[in-house]
Design a protein around this motif. Structure first.
Motif, PDB file in Angstrom:
ATOM      1  N   GLU A 104      11.644  68.814  23.067  1.00  0.00           N
ATOM      2  CA  GLU A 104      13.070  68.951  22.850  1.00  0.00           C
ATOM      3  C   GLU A 104      13.735  67.581  22.834  1.00  0.00           C
ATOM      4  N   PHE A 105      14.826  67.498  22.111  1.00  0.00           N
ATOM      5  CA  PHE A 105      15.566  66.249  22.023  1.00  0.00           C
ATOM      6  C   PHE A 105      16.260  65.930  23.341  1.00  0.00           C
ATOM      7  N   THR A 106      16.143  64.673  23.756  1.00  0.00           N
ATOM      8  CA  THR A 106      16.834  64.191  24.943  1.00  0.00           C
ATOM      9  C   THR A 106      17.755  63.050  24.537  1.00  0.00           C
ATOM     10  N   PRO A 107      19.045  63.153  24.779  1.00  0.00           N
ATOM     11  CA  PRO A 107      19.970  62.069  24.407  1.00  0.00           C
ATOM     12  C   PRO A 107      19.631  60.776  25.130  1.00  0.00           C
ATOM     13  N   VAL A 108      20.117  59.670  24.578  1.00  0.00           N
ATOM     14  CA  VAL A 108      19.886  58.373  25.221  1.00  0.00           C
ATOM     15  C   VAL A 108      20.529  58.369  26.601  1.00  0.00           C
ATOM     16  N   ALA A 109      20.023  57.473  27.460  1.00  0.00           N
ATOM     17  CA  ALA A 109      20.486  57.438  28.845  1.00  0.00           C
ATOM     18  C   ALA A 109      21.915  56.940  28.967  1.00  0.00           C
ATOM     19  N   GLY A 110      22.349  56.077  28.048  1.00  0.00           N
ATOM     20  CA  GLY A 110      23.689  55.534  28.144  1.00  0.00           C
ATOM     21  C   GLY A 110      24.194  54.983  26.829  1.00  0.00           C
ATOM     22  N   VAL A 111      25.504  54.947  26.668  1.00  0.00           N
ATOM     23  CA  VAL A 111      26.167  54.367  25.509  1.00  0.00           C
ATOM     24  C   VAL A 111      27.191  53.367  26.033  1.00  0.00           C
ATOM     25  N   LEU A 112      27.146  52.130  25.516  1.00  0.00           N
ATOM     26  CA  LEU A 112      27.983  51.054  26.028  1.00  0.00           C
ATOM     27  C   LEU A 112      28.806  50.411  24.929  1.00  0.00           C
ATOM     28  N   SER A 113      29.894  49.786  25.348  1.00  0.00           N
ATOM     29  CA  SER A 113      30.751  49.051  24.426  1.00  0.00           C
ATOM     30  C   SER A 113      31.113  47.714  25.054  1.00  0.00           C
ATOM     31  N   TRP A 114      31.305  46.687  24.208  1.00  0.00           N
ATOM     32  CA  TRP A 114      31.755  45.385  24.683  1.00  0.00           C
ATOM     33  C   TRP A 114      32.663  44.740  23.648  1.00  0.00           C
ATOM     34  N   ASP A 115      33.348  43.716  24.049  1.00  0.00           N
ATOM     35  CA  ASP A 115      34.197  42.931  23.159  1.00  0.00           C
ATOM     36  C   ASP A 115      33.595  41.548  23.047  1.00  0.00           C
ATOM     37  N   SER A 116      33.058  41.221  21.872  1.00  0.00           N
ATOM     38  CA  SER A 116      32.378  39.933  21.693  1.00  0.00           C
ATOM     39  C   SER A 116      33.325  38.755  21.843  1.00  0.00           C
ATOM     40  N   ASP A 117      34.614  39.003  21.721  1.00  0.00           N
ATOM     41  CA  ASP A 117      35.618  37.959  21.905  1.00  0.00           C
ATOM     42  C   ASP A 117      36.275  38.018  23.288  1.00  0.00           C
ATOM     43  N   GLY A 118      35.795  38.910  24.138  1.00  0.00           N
ATOM     44  CA  GLY A 118      36.448  39.118  25.423  1.00  0.00           C
ATOM     45  C   GLY A 118      35.607  38.663  26.603  1.00  0.00           C
ATOM     46  N   VAL A 119      35.800  39.344  27.699  1.00  0.00           N
ATOM     47  CA  VAL A 119      35.093  39.018  28.941  1.00  0.00           C
ATOM     48  C   VAL A 119      33.627  39.406  28.816  1.00  0.00           C
ATOM     49  N   ASN A 120      32.756  38.561  29.316  1.00  0.00           N
ATOM     50  CA  ASN A 120      31.329  38.814  29.214  1.00  0.00           C
ATOM     51  C   ASN A 120      30.907  40.027  30.036  1.00  0.00           C
ATOM     52  N   THR A 121      30.088  40.875  29.411  1.00  0.00           N
ATOM     53  CA  THR A 121      29.425  41.967  30.117  1.00  0.00           C
ATOM     54  C   THR A 121      27.942  41.881  29.792  1.00  0.00           C
ATOM     55  N   ALA A 122      27.175  42.829  30.264  1.00  0.00           N
ATOM     56  CA  ALA A 122      25.735  42.788  30.035  1.00  0.00           C
ATOM     57  C   ALA A 122      25.300  43.959  29.166  1.00  0.00           C
ATOM     58  N   PHE A 123      24.410  43.679  28.237  1.00  0.00           N
ATOM     59  CA  PHE A 123      23.762  44.733  27.452  1.00  0.00           C
ATOM     60  C   PHE A 123      22.307  44.350  27.263  1.00  0.00           C
TER      61      PHE A 123
END
Length: 477
Positions: A98-117
């Protein structure tokens, strides 16, 4: 990239914002019937119409981590929710379990504050990707997604996310693994994105629509824009993060759109290598691969066609001044085939203009944008010799197919009677594919009439590249 590279490994902002210019070109000629129905693409009616987010779209259900709550991420949520709804049903029809969705979906702003991906920083990362080690999908909401949506509409964004989700599906299904070459995994994802887009085009998505005419052409335009850059033999980056040429990536997408996920499961290293065959991948060292469009070079291609196909009555070549004039053809294209006197008449200035790259440069433009049109008119002469009709949709697609056959044959040098050699180089197939999408000259009948679907034109050309002359005549009888 497999971990956070995906479809957009080479994309910069200019690549995203210039897509409209490529997909908005009006196809020359009058659409004519394809087999029993004049508007067919991969078995579906080929029509222009609504493309993008439905006005009554079902709401998103997926949660996005790191979101700013804005419109861009809301659209991304909607697209991911739709893609997961498709795979929830389609996965089990092809793959085990059976299909299992991905564990997480993330968003970031490349011109904004640094986050991790995926273990990396996101500042300056104008990209979208699938992170295999964390089973997550992420995107840049600051630059990439708004630019894609502005340039190529809702389905440009949705296609990118469908591609990234294709990596997740390939991992879950076991058709991709850690040691799968990037070239293979990327085309698997292209194919799986095509399978999803077919579902949307069939009207089964509760959130999006995709017309099989201008809408699908726009999606293919984006696929071409995301091709690998041309490289020369000996370049230090040869083989790194290879995704595929425009011809290869569009082909993979078409496999999924036409035949569904089972076709994607068949893409492996052997299949990609077989499909690539002897087609050129790298330019010779210190060469551009461009041959000036002049009378001598066009005569060289005419001579090569005679060597390759050995027609009993080869057509004459003529150069028109101020445009072609042929009494038994209505075409006013840059090259025209005249059956009555068996002549290929070319407008040199028009061909030179056709081969000149635009400032945007997203679609592949170069010498084979012109030479493929000349070759296609010789393909009509081959059809005349076989006694088939030259003024039908079948003839138009047969012409594209035979042009593909000739192009593949010229992957090996063709020695002409004057002792020169004609050979295609890396990038030439992409230039032909771009022309087939935007103007259709190389997929037109004797009167310059082409079929309405860029998908069908490219599909016919690919059949020829991967097939032979007899296949073209039997497929488009």
């Amino acid at each position: 990239m497999r971990d956070a590279s995906g479809l957009l490994g080479r994309v910069v902002l200019a690549s995203a914002v210039a897509l409209i210019a490529g997909c908005a070109t009006t196809v020359q000629g009058t659409p004519v019937s394809i087999f029993a129905d004049p508007y067919r693409v991969a078995g579906m009616p080929a029509v222009d119409g609504d493309t993008g987010l439905r006005p009554d779209a079902s709401g998103p259900v997926r949660v996005v981590l790191g979101t700013d709550g804005g419109e861009t991420d809301e659209f991304g949520r909607t697209a991911i929710s739709d893609i997961e709804e498709f795979w929830d049903t389609a996965y089990g029809e092809t793959f085990d379990g059976e299909f299992t969705p991905v564990a997480g979906v993330l968003s970031w702003d490349s011109d904004g504050v640094n986050t991790a991906f995926c273990g990396g920083d996101t500042v300056g990362v104008v990209n979208a990707g699938y992170c295999g080690s964390e089973n997550t999908i992420g995107w840049d909401r600051g630059v990439l997604m708004p630019s894609l949506r502005e340039a190529n509409g809702d389905m440009g964004v949705t296609m990118v996310l469908a591609h990234e989700y294709g990596h997740a599906v390939a991992d879950q299904a076991g058709i991709a693994a850690d040691d799968t070459p990037t070239l293979v995994s990327e085309q698997q994802a292209d194919c799986l994105a095509g399978a999803y887009m077919r579902w949307v085009a069939e009207g089964r998505s509760p959130r999006f629509t995709l017309s099989t005419g201008d809408g699908l052409n726009s999606v293919l335009s984006a696929m071409i824009a995301f091709r690998d850059p041309l490289m020369n033999e000996g370049d230090f980056a040869v083989g790194d993060d290879e995704h595929g040429s425009a011809f290869e990536r569009v082909s993979a997408f078409q496999f999924g759109f036409t035949d569904g996920a089972p076709a994607c499961a068949a893409i492996d290293e052997a299949e990609v290598e077989q499909r690539r065959g002897d087609l050129p991948v790298l330019l010779p060292a210190d060469e551009s691969g461009e041959l000036a469009i002049d009378e001598g070079s066009i005569r060289g291609f005419a001579d090569a066609m005679e060597v390759l196909f050995e027609p009993a009555d080869p057509p004459e070549l003529s150069f028109a001044t101020g445009g072609t004039d042929c009494r038994d053809s209505k075409s006013r294209d840059p090259a025209v085939y005249c059956p009555a006197d068996n002549t290929v008449a070319v407008d040199l200035a028009a061909l030179q203009e056709l081969s000149t790259p635009s400032e945007e440069g997203d679609l592949a433009t170069g010498d084979n944008s012109a030479y493929s049109v000349v070759v296609s008119r010789y393909a009509l002469a081959l059809q005349r010799e076989r006694g088939v009709t030259l003024d039908t949709a079948q003839a138009a697609l047969r012409t594209a197919c035979l042009t593909g056959v000739a192009t593949a044959k010229m992957a090996s040098p063709v020695t002409t009677p004057d002792g020169n050699s004609i050979v295609i180089t890396a990038g030439d197939l992409d230039e032909a594919v771009s022309g087939l999408l935007t103007n259709g000259f190389a997929a037109s009948d004797v009167n310059g009439a082409t079929v309405p679907s860029g998908f069908s034109r490219i599909d016919a050309f690919r059949i020829g590249v991967l097939g032979d002359e007899d296949r073209c005549f039997s497929r488009f009888a």
